[in-house]
Design a protein around this motif. Structure first.
Motif, PDB file in Angstrom:
ATOM      1  N   ILE A  66       0.848  -1.195   0.000  1.00  5.30           N
ATOM      2  CA  ILE A  66       0.000   0.000   0.000  1.00  5.30           C
ATOM      3  C   ILE A  66       0.884   1.245   0.000  1.00  5.30           C
ATOM      4  O   ILE A  66       1.887   1.308   0.709  1.00  5.30           O
ATOM      5  N   VAL A  67       0.485   2.253  -0.785  1.00  6.13           N
ATOM      6  CA  VAL A  67       1.166   3.554  -0.813  1.00  6.13           C
ATOM      7  C   VAL A  67       0.300   4.572  -0.083  1.00  6.13           C
ATOM      8  O   VAL A  67      -0.894   4.724  -0.390  1.00  6.13           O
ATOM      9  N   PHE A  68       0.885   5.279   0.877  1.00  5.61           N
ATOM     10  CA  PHE A  68       0.271   6.466   1.477  1.00  5.61           C
ATOM     11  C   PHE A  68       0.848   7.686   0.750  1.00  5.61           C
ATOM     12  O   PHE A  68       2.061   7.895   0.760  1.00  5.61           O
ATOM     13  N   HIS A  69      -0.011   8.487   0.159  1.00  8.42           N
ATOM     14  CA  HIS A  69       0.435   9.648  -0.621  1.00  8.42           C
ATOM     15  C   HIS A  69       0.070  10.927   0.136  1.00  8.42           C
ATOM     16  O   HIS A  69      -1.070  11.375   0.117  1.00  8.42           O
ATOM     17  N   PHE A  70       1.089  11.516   0.804  1.00  9.03           N
ATOM     18  CA  PHE A  70       0.877  12.730   1.595  1.00  9.03           C
ATOM     19  C   PHE A  70       1.520  13.976   0.982  1.00  9.03           C
ATOM     20  O   PHE A  70       1.447  15.053   1.567  1.00  9.03           O
ATOM     21  N   ILE A  71       2.170  13.836  -0.166  1.00 11.44           N
ATOM     22  CA  ILE A  71       2.956  14.953  -0.703  1.00 11.44           C
ATOM     23  C   ILE A  71       2.078  15.929  -1.472  1.00 11.44           C
ATOM     24  O   ILE A  71       1.258  15.538  -2.306  1.00 11.44           O
ATOM     25  N   SER A  72       2.263  17.211  -1.181  1.00 13.43           N
ATOM     26  CA  SER A  72       1.707  18.285  -1.995  1.00 13.43           C
ATOM     27  C   SER A  72       2.742  19.399  -2.051  1.00 13.43           C
ATOM     28  O   SER A  72       3.330  19.758  -1.026  1.00 13.43           O
ATOM     29  N   THR A  73       2.969  19.925  -3.233  1.00 17.32           N
ATOM     30  CA  THR A  73       4.012  20.953  -3.396  1.00 17.32           C
ATOM     31  C   THR A  73       3.490  22.361  -3.153  1.00 17.32           C
ATOM     32  O   THR A  73       4.266  23.307  -3.135  1.00 17.32           O
ATOM     33  N   THR A  74       2.179  22.503  -2.983  1.00 15.96           N
ATOM     34  CA  THR A  74       1.592  23.828  -2.770  1.00 15.96           C
ATOM     35  C   THR A  74       0.639  23.798  -1.587  1.00 15.96           C
ATOM     36  O   THR A  74       0.291  22.739  -1.075  1.00 15.96           O
ATOM     37  N   VAL A  75       0.223  24.972  -1.171  1.00 18.58           N
ATOM     38  CA  VAL A  75      -0.803  25.122  -0.141  1.00 18.58           C
ATOM     39  C   VAL A  75      -1.919  25.990  -0.724  1.00 18.58           C
ATOM     40  O   VAL A  75      -1.707  26.716  -1.704  1.00 18.58           O
ATOM     41  N   PRO A  76      -3.123  25.924  -0.153  1.00 19.89           N
ATOM     42  CA  PRO A  76      -4.249  26.660  -0.751  1.00 19.89           C
ATOM     43  C   PRO A  76      -3.986  28.149  -0.957  1.00 19.89           C
ATOM     44  O   PRO A  76      -4.373  28.711  -1.997  1.00 19.89           O
ATOM     45  N   ALA A  77      -3.337  28.791  -0.003  1.00 21.39           N
ATOM     46  CA  ALA A  77      -3.177  30.246  -0.063  1.00 21.39           C
ATOM     47  C   ALA A  77      -2.269  30.701  -1.197  1.00 21.39           C
ATOM     48  O   ALA A  77      -2.370  31.835  -1.657  1.00 21.39           O
ATOM     49  N   THR A  78      -1.369  29.825  -1.667  1.00 19.82           N
ATOM     50  CA  THR A  78      -0.403  30.235  -2.691  1.00 19.82           C
ATOM     51  C   THR A  78      -0.562  29.483  -4.008  1.00 19.82           C
ATOM     52  O   THR A  78       0.122  29.792  -4.976  1.00 19.82           O
ATOM     53  N   SER A  79      -1.458  28.514  -4.060  1.00 25.96           N
ATOM     54  CA  SER A  79      -1.541  27.658  -5.247  1.00 25.96           C
ATOM     55  C   SER A  79      -1.935  28.412  -6.509  1.00 25.96           C
ATOM     56  O   SER A  79      -1.546  28.032  -7.622  1.00 25.96           O
ATOM     57  N   ASN A  80      -2.697  29.503  -6.366  1.00 28.16           N
ATOM     58  CA  ASN A  80      -3.143  30.250  -7.539  1.00 28.16           C
ATOM     59  C   ASN A  80      -2.032  31.065  -8.187  1.00 28.16           C
ATOM     60  O   ASN A  80      -2.186  31.524  -9.321  1.00 28.16           O
TER      61      ASN A  80
END
Length: 299
Positions: A66-80
């Motif tokens: 099983i793979v747990f995928h927790f990675i995100s390179t952005t956050v909501p406030a800066t993603s735009n």
């Protein structure tokens, strides 16, 4: 059972790793920077690699269940700010991962999505998983896009998946320095008598869940084989920014300095998750209230 945790040295991943090792799982962590974890276990393997630059995940997927995928390179406030970067580094990287999972016969992926941005505007007191998904920031759009690809790979290739739409986790080990996490940011600023900036009137309502409750919930998932593919995970309770500031101020016995700014277009007014499905499907419920969680952070 062998688990790969992508982002396993982060705020959530590191605490989940400790929990799962205690349950006897074999853990392989892949993260951009392997931070000291003070864990000495023959069942733990650490791999330093930049998820966004990996062109071949197959070596990392060998013997993984099983793979747990927790990675995100952005956050909501800066993603735009850079939407192309948001999509390239999150969606495209996840597609490469899914292709390699298919080729190495990894059977399941558990993806940490965003209950706070996936749904968009809502008039409901508690948002269920069936609510329409109309995210109003790039972060929510890329999370939703990945969710759709997970269904596609399940339908086309039989790769099982679990989507966890997490609310707003907080707790010890979270510093808020990347601009994410209202509670640690407010604690730091009130402690140091610094000004807190609030976009809007401070009545924006969110669902905050303490990290120990999050980890307990996630630790149940490797053994879950039920019918629910998408599950909300939160406290099920709403708190405004003013509520949070009052609790912190009371506990620190300090008067906060607050500056109110114009509201942001990326913020929905209210987002509280309906956690009924998770509660019943996994026999779990959150145990730590907002005040008790803040007390734990202040200890």
């Amino acid at each position: 059972m062998n688990l790969l945790i992508l982002g396993g040295t982060g705020f959530i991943g590191s605490k989940l790793t400790r929990n799962l090792l205690g349950q006897g799982y074999h853990i392989r962590i892949m993260d951009r920077t392997i931070k000291p974890m003070d864990i000495n276990s023959l069942k733990l393997e650490l791999i330093e690699a930049d998820y966004t630059k990996v062109q071949d995940f197959k070596p990392f997927l060998q013997d993984i269940d099983i793979v747990f995928h927790f990675i995100s390179t952005t956050v909501p406030a800066t993603s735009n700010i850079d939407k192309i970067f948001d999509i390239n580094t999150n969606v495209c990287s996840t597609l490469r991962l899914l292709e390699d999972m298919r080729q190495t016969n990894v059977k399941k992926i558990i993806f940490l999505s965003s209950g706070g941005t996936i749904y968009g505007h809502s008039n409901m007191d508690a948002i269920p998983e069936e609510h329409p998904t109309n995210p109003i920031c790039s972060y929510g759009i890329q999370k939703l896009t990945i969710e759709k690809y997970l269904y596609y790979y399940y339908h086309e290739y039989g790769i099982d998946y679990q989507i966890i739409r997490l609310s707003n986790p907080y707790g010890k080990g979270q510093n808020g320095k990347n601009g994410q996490g209202a509670i640690p940011i407010f604690i730091r600023k009130i402690s140091q008598n610094e000004e807190i900036q609030i976009w809007g009137d401070g009545l924006t309502t969110r669902d905050y869940i303490y990290i120990d409750d999050v980890v307990h919930a996630l630790s149940l998932l490797p053994q879950y084989n039920g019918r629910h593919k998408i599950l909300n995970l939160g406290s099920g309770q709403g708190s405004t920014l003013i509520d949070i500031i009052k609790v912190i101020s009371d506990e620190l016995n300090k008067t906060p300095k607050i500056k109110f700014l114009d509201p942001r277009s990326i913020d929905v007014k209210t987002n509280v998750l309906d956690i009924t499905k998770f509660t019943y499907a996994l026999h779990w419920k959150p145990e730590i209230s907002l005040r008790d969680g803040i007390k734990l952070m202040l200890e």
